[in-house]
Design an enzyme around this catalytic site. Sequence first.
Site, PDB file in Angstrom:
ATOM      1  CG  HIS A   1      -1.930   1.006   1.292  1.00 59.62           C
ATOM      2  ND1 HIS A   1      -1.675   2.331   1.551  1.00 59.62           N
ATOM      3  CD2 HIS A   1      -3.260   0.909   1.083  1.00 59.62           C
ATOM      4  CE1 HIS A   1      -2.812   3.008   1.494  1.00 59.62           C
ATOM      5  NE2 HIS A   1      -3.794   2.174   1.211  1.00 59.62           N
TER       6      HIS A   1
ATOM      7  CB  CYS B   1      -4.064   3.397  -2.215  1.00 61.73           C
ATOM      8  SG  CYS B   1      -5.204   4.408  -1.251  1.00 61.73           S
TER       9      CYS B   1
ATOM     10  CG  HIS C   1      -7.260   0.640  -1.572  1.00 62.73           C
ATOM     11  ND1 HIS C   1      -6.567   0.904  -0.407  1.00 62.73           N
ATOM     12  CD2 HIS C   1      -7.579  -0.669  -1.526  1.00 62.73           C
ATOM     13  CE1 HIS C   1      -6.451  -0.214   0.299  1.00 62.73           C
ATOM     14  NE2 HIS C   1      -7.045  -1.184  -0.345  1.00 62.73           N
TER      15      HIS C   1
ATOM     16  CG  ASP D   1      -9.507   3.585   0.835  1.00 61.37           C
ATOM     17  OD1 ASP D   1      -9.877   3.095   1.909  1.00 61.37           O
ATOM     18  OD2 ASP D   1      -8.335   3.936   0.603  1.00 61.37           O
ATOM     19  CG  HIS D   2     -10.604   6.397   3.573  1.00 63.94           C
ATOM     20  ND1 HIS D   2      -9.474   7.134   3.665  1.00 63.94           N
ATOM     21  CD2 HIS D   2     -10.290   5.184   4.098  1.00 63.94           C
ATOM     22  CE1 HIS D   2      -8.509   6.403   4.212  1.00 63.94           C
ATOM     23  NE2 HIS D   2      -8.992   5.208   4.478  1.00 63.94           N
TER      24      HIS D   2
ATOM     25  CE1 TYR E   1     -11.809   1.002   4.934  1.00 67.82           C
ATOM     26  CE2 TYR E   1     -10.771   2.213   6.717  1.00 67.82           C
ATOM     27  CZ  TYR E   1     -10.691   1.575   5.508  1.00 67.82           C
ATOM     28  OH  TYR E   1      -9.495   1.513   4.831  1.00 67.82           O
TER      29      TYR E   1
HETATM   30  C1  DNO Z   1      -6.439   2.978   5.600  1.00 67.34           C
HETATM   31  C2  DNO Z   1      -5.917   1.810   4.865  1.00 67.34           C
HETATM   32  C3  DNO Z   1      -4.525   1.403   5.334  1.00 67.34           C
HETATM   33  C4  DNO Z   1      -4.114   0.069   4.706  1.00 67.34           C
HETATM   34  C5  DNO Z   1      -2.766  -0.394   5.168  1.00 67.34           C
HETATM   35  C6  DNO Z   1      -2.328  -1.634   4.431  1.00 67.34           C
HETATM   36  O1  DNO Z   1      -7.576   3.275   5.513  1.00 67.34           O
HETATM   37  O2  DNO Z   1      -5.944   2.025   3.515  1.00 67.34           O
HETATM   38  O3  DNO Z   1      -4.536   1.301   6.710  1.00 67.34           O
HETATM   39  O4  DNO Z   1      -5.027  -0.915   5.049  1.00 67.34           O
HETATM   40  O5  DNO Z   1      -1.800   0.577   5.025  1.00 67.34           O
HETATM   41  O6  DNO Z   1      -1.332  -2.264   5.140  1.00 67.34           O
END
Ligand code: DNO
Length: 388
Positions: free
Chosen positions: A240, A278, A305, A349-350, A366
């Site tokens: 990531h 990401c 992501h 994501d988020h 989340y």
């Molecule tokens: C946050 C996530 C990160 C991710 C880690 C992977 O929202 O995208 O915490 O899970 O960095 O190891």
Amino acid sequence: MEKTWRWFGKNDKITLQMLRQIGVEGIVTALHEVKNGDVWTYEAIMDLKRYIERAGLRWSVVESLPVMESIKYGGPDREELIDKYIESLENLGKAGVRTVCYNFMPVIDWLRTDLEHPWPDGSSSLYFSRTEFAFFDIYILKREGARDDYSPAELAVVDNMNATATPAMRQKLIENIIIKTQGFVNGNISEEDSEPVKKFRALLALYKGIDRNALRNNMKYWLERIMPVCDKWDINMCVHPDDPPYQMLGLPRIVTCAEDIRWFLNAVPNVHNGLTFCAGSLSAGPKNNVPAMAREFADRTHFVHLRSTQVTPDGNFIEALHTGGRANVPELVDFYENNCRADLPMRVDHGRLMLDDADKGYNAGYSFHGRMFALAQVDGMMAMAHRN
Ligand code: DNO
């Protein structure tokens, strides 16, 4: 792409049945109850896998199998810890869970200063304020040399903040920066720690003398050690990117931009050494051209992501809607849908906190409705990518 969702295990208030109803196909999760560094047993992996499959879903991605600090800074017990990691990978491979997300960020996983930044419409999102972060760094953490990292104008704001900051505001920053964002990602600091700032300082001290080159060498070493088990089981490791993607707190960060990504992909040229693309993390780097990076690294991208940010000239950033911001999610979706394998796992994501998300106690970023809303937007983009 395969539509996946980050789910926090059997105690998650968002159930697998709810996810079925909103079009989720695959699950992204981890054995959250296993202590960091301990081996994930085959039995525990299979138990969770069967639970997911009974709901008509599949366990698509592990996020995360955490890499212990000592592997990152090259501590005396790193061999033993890498051996344990390999054992967990062996068990995952045998169980058929073959995409593993991890990060190589020293000490802190991801960083935000505000977890409920209000939008005019009544919803809220995650936010990073550079001066509030500097205030934490200089006046709460009291890191040696911290002032050198900020401009005179920023320091003036920060000094003024110190004159007026209440104990409640200081506490809130500690919670946001080092507790709430870290706890649920199997991070170094949890809600139970009585002296989080002291613990945090001790963690930072582990990296004295470790610069970007040293960290790169340790990452290369670690990747070379784990590649044989990944080759054996066809496990795709996907790192990531650092979030946000620049140096902070005097710590080295090595997955921040195209040059960094090129470096670790070339250092260990094995398809199993790959990337979690990401988009949101990368978009917070003002120089990163996210769609160009997606194209360049597509053949080593094993997990996507999707989210976006808006960055201001003073270095703050806010999480944008998935249709806006500088990541250009619509272009990314169009690219992945038309150029990559159909089962490339992707999760939104988020999401924002919206509707009745606020009092549910969801992990920061989340939410249910916020992410469901984002997934519907991405679903629409996927349909548009195939319109002809
Ligand atoms: C946050 C996530 C990160 C991710 C880690 C992977 O929202 O995208 O915490 O899970 O960095 O190891």
